[in-house]
Design an enzyme around this catalytic site. Structure first.
Site, PDB file in Angstrom:
ATOM      1  N   CYS A 161       5.742   3.496  20.547  1.00 56.85           N
ATOM      2  CA  CYS A 161       6.708   4.585  20.759  1.00 56.85           C
ATOM      3  C   CYS A 161       7.538   4.419  22.028  1.00 56.85           C
ATOM      4  O   CYS A 161       8.577   5.063  22.166  1.00 56.85           O
ATOM      5  CB  CYS A 161       5.981   5.924  20.798  1.00 56.85           C
ATOM      6  N   HIS A 293       8.345  13.260  25.923  1.00 57.91           N
ATOM      7  CA  HIS A 293       7.978  12.539  24.704  1.00 57.91           C
ATOM      8  C   HIS A 293       7.676  13.551  23.603  1.00 57.91           C
ATOM      9  O   HIS A 293       8.094  13.369  22.467  1.00 57.91           O
ATOM     10  CB  HIS A 293       6.774  11.645  24.978  1.00 57.91           C
ATOM     11  N   HIS A 331      10.181  12.260  14.819  1.00 61.48           N
ATOM     12  CA  HIS A 331       9.804  11.227  15.791  1.00 61.48           C
ATOM     13  C   HIS A 331      10.197   9.845  15.260  1.00 61.48           C
ATOM     14  O   HIS A 331       9.552   9.313  14.355  1.00 61.48           O
ATOM     15  CB  HIS A 331       8.295  11.312  16.013  1.00 61.48           C
TER      16      HIS A 331
END
EC number: 2.3.1.85
Length: 352
Positions: A161, A293, A331
């Site tokens: 990520c 995040h 995401h």
């Protein structure tokens, strides 16, 4: 030492053909996560029915980018998108790409895999060899350098990520250290087959209803999403347009944790941000907003928020605002860092 600036930016995000569409959807609170069969039948294998998808990934101007039709048909759509959006980002910086030919411009791309490559390679009797060239992650960066005739460093980075922000950090430091004068930095993610989503679901990472409920008590996992974002970094003296100045960048890792390798550490995040701010003279009270995040998971969100509170909220100050693009668009995994950066850059550009 000369400042490094964000001189150009472009992207495609869920239901958003460009950053202007993305900005309008953010302002209007539009849910960019949808339920449809553009990738696979909703609910297949018990998967969440909703995810974030780009509008159209079927078209590509192969001749413009010097790609033979046979290569184009077995080239990962992620690479095709990176070529297109990198061109838009350079133009957004007010620069004619032809003027960068032969320069030391570098390319860094954050990406985590090629589901297209797996699909194109299933039948050995049908292989032409082109899928190996068009789907290798190394080519995600190298093909960009090849097309523009860039002579600087060219590499793809996979740190899950954080991939696109790791690419940004490496590009920033390369410019600061004199390895290149400018850099094209990209992040990309596409959801082309359900298998990967099934694995995330089996690990309990996905929200059953396909929504990132960021910093909410109802948070029960994240929603997978697609994105491609490219930024152009240059030395300040070279820039024709300046969106923002990068004052510092760095990274660390959690090391061993009793809870397992995927468990995040808010303490290590706090230590990293604290050291970066200390290096460039930023005080906790100077920070007004943090783009986090924030994925909406029961484990990750508390770790991140508690780390931020420990760092920024131990002194008298105005309220600290925090947010996450994922509550709007899901995401996009390796591209998530640059998607978040795009939101912040657009906010600054529009005076918010």
């Amino acid at each position: 030492m000369e400042d490094v600036v964000i001189a150009g930016i472009a992207g495609k995000l869920p239901e958003s053909e460009n950053l202007q569409e993305f900005w309008e959807k953010l302002l209007n609170g539009v849910d960019m996560v949808t339920e449809d069969d553009r990738r696979w039948k909703p609910g297949m294998y018990g998967l969440p029915k909703r995810n974030g998808k780009l509008k159209d990934i079927s078209k590509f101007d192969a001749s413009f980018f010097g790609v033979h039709p046979k290569q184009a048909h077995t080239m990962d759509p992620q690479l095709r998108l990176l070529l297109e959006v990198s061109y838009e980002a350079i133009l957004d910086g007010g620069i004619n790409p032809a003027t960068l030919r032969g320069t030391d411009t570098g390319v860094w791309v954050g990406a985590s895999g090629s589901e297209a490559g797996e699909a194109f390679s299933q039948d050995p009797e049908q292989l032409l060899g082109y899928s190996m060239i068009g789907c290798q992650r190394a080519m995600f960066a190298n093909r960009i350098s090849y097309f523009y005739d860039f002579k600087g460093p060219s590499l793809s980075i996979d740190t899950a990520c954080s991939s696109s922000l790791m690419a940004l950090e490496n590009a920033y430091k390369a410019i600061r250290n004199g390895r290149c004068s400018a850099a094209v930095v990209g992040g990309v993610n596409l959801l082309l087959k359900p298998n990967t989503s099934v694995q995330f679901m089996k690990l309990g990472m996905l929200s059953p209803d396909g929504a990132c409920k960021v910093f909410d008590a109802s948070g029960d996992g994240y929603c997978r999403s697609e994105a491609v974002v490219v930024v152009l970094l240059t030395k300040k003296s070279m820039a024709k347009r300046i969106y923002a100045t990068i004052v510092n960048a760095g990274s660390n890792t959690d090391g061993f944790k009793e809870q397992g390798v995927t468990f995040p550490s808010g303490d290590m995040q706090r230590q990293l941000v604290s050291s970066l701010h200390r290096e460039c003279g930023i005080k906790p009270g100077d920070i007004e907003y943090v783009e986090t995040h924030g994925t909406g998971t029961k484990v990750g969100d508390p770790q991140e928020v508690n780390g931020l509170a420990d760092l920024f909220c131990q002194c008298e100050r105005e309220p600290l605002l925090i947010g996450s693009t994922k509550s709007n668009m899901g995401h996009p995994e390796p591209a998530s860092g640059l998607a978040a950066l795009a939101k912040v850059v657009l906010s600054l550009e529009h005076g918010l």
